[in-house]
Enzyme design. Structure first.
Site, PDB file in Angstrom:
ATOM      1  CG  ASP A 188     -13.598   2.126   2.391  1.00 26.38           C
ATOM      2  OD1 ASP A 188     -13.785   1.441   1.419  1.00 26.38           O
ATOM      3  OD2 ASP A 188     -12.723   1.682   3.425  1.00 26.38           O
ATOM      4  CE1 TYR A 237      -0.758  -8.689  -1.334  1.00 22.88           C
ATOM      5  CE2 TYR A 237      -2.610  -9.997  -0.910  1.00 22.88           C
ATOM      6  CZ  TYR A 237      -2.073  -8.801  -0.817  1.00 22.88           C
ATOM      7  OH  TYR A 237      -2.743  -7.866  -0.269  1.00 22.88           O
ATOM      8  NE  ARG A 268      -4.022  -1.704   2.163  1.00 21.26           N
ATOM      9  CZ  ARG A 268      -5.195  -1.566   2.086  1.00 21.26           C
ATOM     10  NH1 ARG A 268      -5.509  -0.331   1.981  1.00 21.26           N
ATOM     11  NH2 ARG A 268      -6.057  -2.479   1.961  1.00 21.26           N
TER      12      ARG A 268
HETATM   13  C1  FAD Z   1      -8.026  -6.538   5.606  1.00 20.88           C
HETATM   14  C2  FAD Z   1      -8.496  -5.568   4.254  1.00 20.88           C
HETATM   15  C3  FAD Z   1      -8.140  -6.129   3.125  1.00 20.88           C
HETATM   16  C4  FAD Z   1      -8.433  -5.337   2.037  1.00 20.88           C
HETATM   17  N1  FAD Z   1      -7.732  -5.588   0.701  1.00 20.88           N
HETATM   18  C5  FAD Z   1      -8.063  -4.978  -0.308  1.00 20.88           C
HETATM   19  C6  FAD Z   1      -7.495  -5.454  -1.539  1.00 20.88           C
HETATM   20  O1  FAD Z   1      -6.842  -6.056  -1.698  1.00 20.88           O
HETATM   21  N2  FAD Z   1      -8.141  -4.796  -2.707  1.00 20.88           N
HETATM   22  C7  FAD Z   1      -9.026  -3.589  -2.603  1.00 20.88           C
HETATM   23  O2  FAD Z   1      -9.067  -3.050  -3.748  1.00 20.88           O
HETATM   24  N3  FAD Z   1      -9.216  -3.163  -1.480  1.00 20.88           N
HETATM   25  C8  FAD Z   1      -9.210  -3.949  -0.316  1.00 20.88           C
HETATM   26  N4  FAD Z   1      -9.576  -3.343   0.857  1.00 20.88           N
HETATM   27  C9  FAD Z   1     -10.312  -2.214   1.050  1.00 20.88           C
HETATM   28  C10 FAD Z   1      -9.554  -0.731   1.121  1.00 20.88           C
HETATM   29  O3  FAD Z   1      -8.654  -0.730   1.849  1.00 20.88           O
HETATM   30  C11 FAD Z   1     -10.204   0.429   1.223  1.00 20.88           C
HETATM   31  O4  FAD Z   1     -11.584   0.075   0.401  1.00 20.88           O
HETATM   32  C12 FAD Z   1      -9.699   1.413   0.648  1.00 20.88           C
HETATM   33  O5  FAD Z   1      -8.361   1.728   1.204  1.00 20.88           O
HETATM   34  C13 FAD Z   1     -10.527   2.958   1.107  1.00 20.88           C
HETATM   35  O6  FAD Z   1      -9.775   4.000   0.655  1.00 20.88           O
HETATM   36  P1  FAD Z   1     -10.503   5.550   0.822  1.00 20.88           P
HETATM   37  O7  FAD Z   1      -9.601   6.357   0.099  1.00 20.88           O
HETATM   38  O8  FAD Z   1     -12.029   5.483   0.227  1.00 20.88           O
HETATM   39  O9  FAD Z   1     -10.504   5.730   2.386  1.00 20.88           O
HETATM   40  P2  FAD Z   1      -9.360   5.670   3.539  1.00 20.88           P
HETATM   41  O10 FAD Z   1      -8.129   4.910   2.823  1.00 20.88           O
HETATM   42  O11 FAD Z   1      -9.927   5.475   4.646  1.00 20.88           O
HETATM   43  O12 FAD Z   1      -8.965   7.220   3.447  1.00 20.88           O
HETATM   44  C14 FAD Z   1      -9.606   8.300   4.085  1.00 20.88           C
HETATM   45  C15 FAD Z   1      -8.611   9.319   4.446  1.00 20.88           C
HETATM   46  O13 FAD Z   1      -9.254  10.654   4.739  1.00 20.88           O
HETATM   47  C16 FAD Z   1      -8.674  11.344   6.111  1.00 20.88           C
HETATM   48  N5  FAD Z   1      -9.731  11.811   6.478  1.00 20.88           N
HETATM   49  C17 FAD Z   1     -10.833  11.564   7.209  1.00 20.88           C
HETATM   50  N6  FAD Z   1     -11.665  12.489   7.931  1.00 20.88           N
HETATM   51  C18 FAD Z   1     -10.778  13.771   7.446  1.00 20.88           C
HETATM   52  C19 FAD Z   1     -11.215  15.219   7.622  1.00 20.88           C
HETATM   53  N7  FAD Z   1     -12.145  15.671   8.165  1.00 20.88           N
HETATM   54  N8  FAD Z   1      -9.998  16.154   6.968  1.00 20.88           N
HETATM   55  C20 FAD Z   1      -9.172  15.522   6.249  1.00 20.88           C
HETATM   56  N9  FAD Z   1      -8.920  14.151   6.087  1.00 20.88           N
HETATM   57  C21 FAD Z   1      -9.575  13.565   6.703  1.00 20.88           C
HETATM   58  C22 FAD Z   1      -8.162   9.970   6.557  1.00 20.88           C
HETATM   59  O14 FAD Z   1      -7.212  10.563   7.432  1.00 20.88           O
HETATM   60  C23 FAD Z   1      -7.766   8.920   5.751  1.00 20.88           C
HETATM   61  O15 FAD Z   1      -6.497   9.387   5.072  1.00 20.88           O
HETATM   62  C24 FAD Z   1      -9.132  -4.172   2.137  1.00 20.88           C
HETATM   63  C25 FAD Z   1      -9.639  -3.808   3.267  1.00 20.88           C
HETATM   64  C26 FAD Z   1      -9.413  -4.468   4.451  1.00 20.88           C
HETATM   65  C27 FAD Z   1     -10.190  -3.874   5.650  1.00 20.88           C
END
Ligand code: FAD
Length: 400
Positions: free
Chosen positions: A295, A218, A107
Site C-alpha cells: 500500500d 463470505y 485476516r
Molecule cells: C475494505 C477493504 C477490503 C479489502 N479486501 C481485500 C481483499 O479481499 N484482498 C486483497 O488482496 N486486498 C484487499 N484489500 C487491500 C488490503 O487490505 C491492503 O492492500 C493490504 O492490507 C496492505 O498491506 P500492507 O502490508 O502494504 O500495509 P498495512 O497492512 O497498512 O501495513 C503497514 C504496517 O506498517 C506499520 N508501520 C507504519 N509506519 C511504521 C513505522 N514508521 N515504523 C514501523 N511500523 C510502521 C503499520 O503499523 C502497519 O502494521 C482491502 C482493502 C479494503 C480497504
C-alpha cells in the site's frame, strides 16, 4: 543472524511479513520493525486470489492456510435492486485452472500464519513496538535508528517501506503527499453465522450491486462467521480515516435493498468504517537503496480484492531482484520497480473501473446486468485471467 547483508523492512502488515519471508529465503538477513506492540490485523476477512496464493504456497504456507481458509464454490453476482442472481462465477474451478485456489480467510488467521513462519526463521528478527525514526545513508548503506523497547541503530544494505498507505518511507522517496480520498467509505463487520438467516448460502461469496453502493459477504473462521464489506459513495475524511460506524446509518443506506441484504445489515453487530484512499502507482518506488512495497507504493480501491495480493506479488519480485544483484542493491531495487510498476498500474486502473461498474445507476446498471447475463461465467473468468495467471517473472503489463 550472520554475515549476510541485512535488509530492513518497515511495517509488519501482510506485505512486510511476506517480504521478510521471501527476502530471507533469497539469502539475506532481515530485520522487520512494526510500530504497534502486537500484531493485530483488523477484524475482517480477506479474499486471496491464486496469484497471491501461489507466492504463499512457494513459502511452504499452503497447509497452514488450507487449515483455516475456505475455498468457496462460487461468487454469486446479485442484483441489489431485484434481488435476483445475475451471474455466478465458479471459483471452485480455480485450483485446477490456475494451480492455486481462490480462498477467503480471516485476516488475523493469515497474519498469525505469516508471523509464525517469520518467528521460526533464524535469519529474520521481528521487532514489535519499534518505529523507524531516521534513515541515514552512508557509503552505499543506511544506518537506521529504531525507537522501541530497545533503541538501536541497524546497518542495512536496503530499507524497504512496507509501512502502509500513510507511509513515511514514501515521503523520503517522492516528497510528502497524502493518499487521495476516493469519495467512498467501506463499512466492515464480522457476524456470527447463527445471527444470519439460514437462507444465506454457506459456501459462496455474495456480491450485491446497487445504485452507488455494493455489498460483499463470505464465510470465514471455518464457516462460523460471515465477513461483510459494504462500500458506499460517501465523502468522509475524518482524521485517522477509520472509526466506529453507526449501524443505523448503514441499515438506513440499504433499507430499500432485497431482504437478504437487509437481514445482513441489521444483524446486531459492531461496524467499523473506513474512508477509502488510493496512492497513484505512477510515482517513484525506489531511490538508491530504499524502496516501497504494498500500500505504501500503490494503495488501491478494493473492488478487485487485489491490494494485499499486489503486496504479496511485490514481495516475490523484490526477493528475486535482490537475489539477482546482491552486490548492487540500487540496481536490484530499480529492477524491482521496473518489473512491478506496469503490472500494478494495470491492476490499479482495472480496480477503479470495476468500482464504477459496481455502483452504476438507472439505465447503465440495467445494461451492465444484461451484459453480465449474456457473457456468462466463462467470459467473466477470462476478463480477470491476466490477474490470476501471474507468476513471478511474467510481466502482466499489456493493456486490456
Ligand atoms: C475494505 C477493504 C477490503 C479489502 N479486501 C481485500 C481483499 O479481499 N484482498 C486483497 O488482496 N486486498 C484487499 N484489500 C487491500 C488490503 O487490505 C491492503 O492492500 C493490504 O492490507 C496492505 O498491506 P500492507 O502490508 O502494504 O500495509 P498495512 O497492512 O497498512 O501495513 C503497514 C504496517 O506498517 C506499520 N508501520 C507504519 N509506519 C511504521 C513505522 N514508521 N515504523 C514501523 N511500523 C510502521 C503499520 O503499523 C502497519 O502494521 C482491502 C482493502 C479494503 C480497504
Amino acid at each position: 543472524m550472520g554475515e549476510r547483508p541485512t535488509i530492513l523492512i518497515t511495517g509488519a502488515g501482510i506485505g512486510g511479513l511476506t517480504a521478510a519471508l521471501t527476502v530471507a529465503s533469497a539469502g539475506f538477513d532481515v530485520v522487520i520493525c512494526e510500530r504497534t506492540a502486537e500484531l493485530s490485523e483488523i477484524g475482517a476477512g480477506i479474499q486471496l486470489s491464486p496469484n497471491a496464493g501461489r507466492v504463499l504456497d512457494s513459502l511452504g504456507l499452503d497447509a497452514a492456510i488450507r487449515d483455516v481458509a475456505i475455498e468457496p464454490d462460487a461468487i454469486d453476482v446479485m442484483s441489489g435492486v431485484s434481488g435476483g442472481r445475475i451471474a455466478s462465477l465458479p471459483v471452485a474451478a480455480f485450483r485446477k485452472r490456475y494451480g492455486a485456489p481462490y480462498r477467503v480467510i480471516h485476516r488475523a488467521d493469515l497474519q498469525t500464519i505469516l508471523a509464525a513462519a517469520v518467528n521460526k526463521a533464524t535469519d529474520i528478527r521481528l521487532l514489535l513496538g519499534t518505529t523507524v525514526e531516521a534513515v541515514l545513508p552512508r557509503g552505499g548503506e543506511s544506518f537506521v535508528r529504531l525507537k522501541g523497547q530497545r533503541d538501536e541503530v541497524i546497518q542495512a544494505a536496503a530499507v524497504i517501506g512496507a509501512d502502509g498507505v500513510w507511509s513515511a518511507t514514501r515521503e523520503r522517496i517522492t516528497g510528502a503527499f497524502d493518499p487521495e480520498p476516493v469519495g467512498r467509505t467501506a463499512w466492515r463487520t464480522v457476524i456470527p453465522r447463527d445471527n444470519i438467516p439460514d437462507t444465506l448460502p454457506t459456501n459462496r461469496v455474495g456480491l450485491w450491486m446497487g445504485p452507488n453502493a455494493h455489498l460483499v459477504h463470505y464465510p470465514i473462521a471455518r464457516g462460523a462467521a460471515v465477513n461483510v464489506v459494504a462500500i458506499v459513495d460517501e465523502v468522509w475524511d475524518k482524521p485517522g480515516w477509520n472509526a466506529r460506524g453507526d449501524y443505523r446509518r448503514i441499515a438506513e443506506r440499504f433499507n430499500t435493498w432485497p431482504a437478504a441484504v437487509r437481514a445482513i445489515v441489521t444483524a446486531p453487530q459492531g461496524w467499523q468504517k473506513w474512508a477509502l484512499t488510493s496512492v497513484d502507482p505512477g510515482g517513484r518506488w525506489a531511490e538508491g537503496n530504499t524502496a516501497l512495497l504494498g500500500d505504501a507504493a500503490h494503495a488501491m480501491v478494493p473492488f478487485l480484492a487485489q491490494g494485499a495480493a499486489m503486496a504479496i506479488e511485490d514481495a516475490a519480485v523484490l526477493a528475486n531482484c535482490l537475489k539477482a544483484s546482491p552486490a548492487n542493491i540500487p540496481t536490484a531495487l530499480a529492477a524491482y520497480e521496473a518489473e512491478r510498476k506496469p503490472r500494478v498500474m494495470r491492476v490499479w486502473n482495472a480496480a477503479r473501473r470495476t468500482g464504477e461498474h459496481y455502483h452504476m445507476t438507472g439505465r447503465m446498471a440495467g445494461l451492465r446486468d444484461t451484459a453480465l447475463r449474456l457473457v456468462g461465467p466463462r467470459l467473466m473468468l477470462m476478463q480477470n485471467d491476466w490477474i490470476y495467471r501471474w507468476q513471478p517473472g511474467s510481466p502482466g503489463s499489456a493493456q486490456d
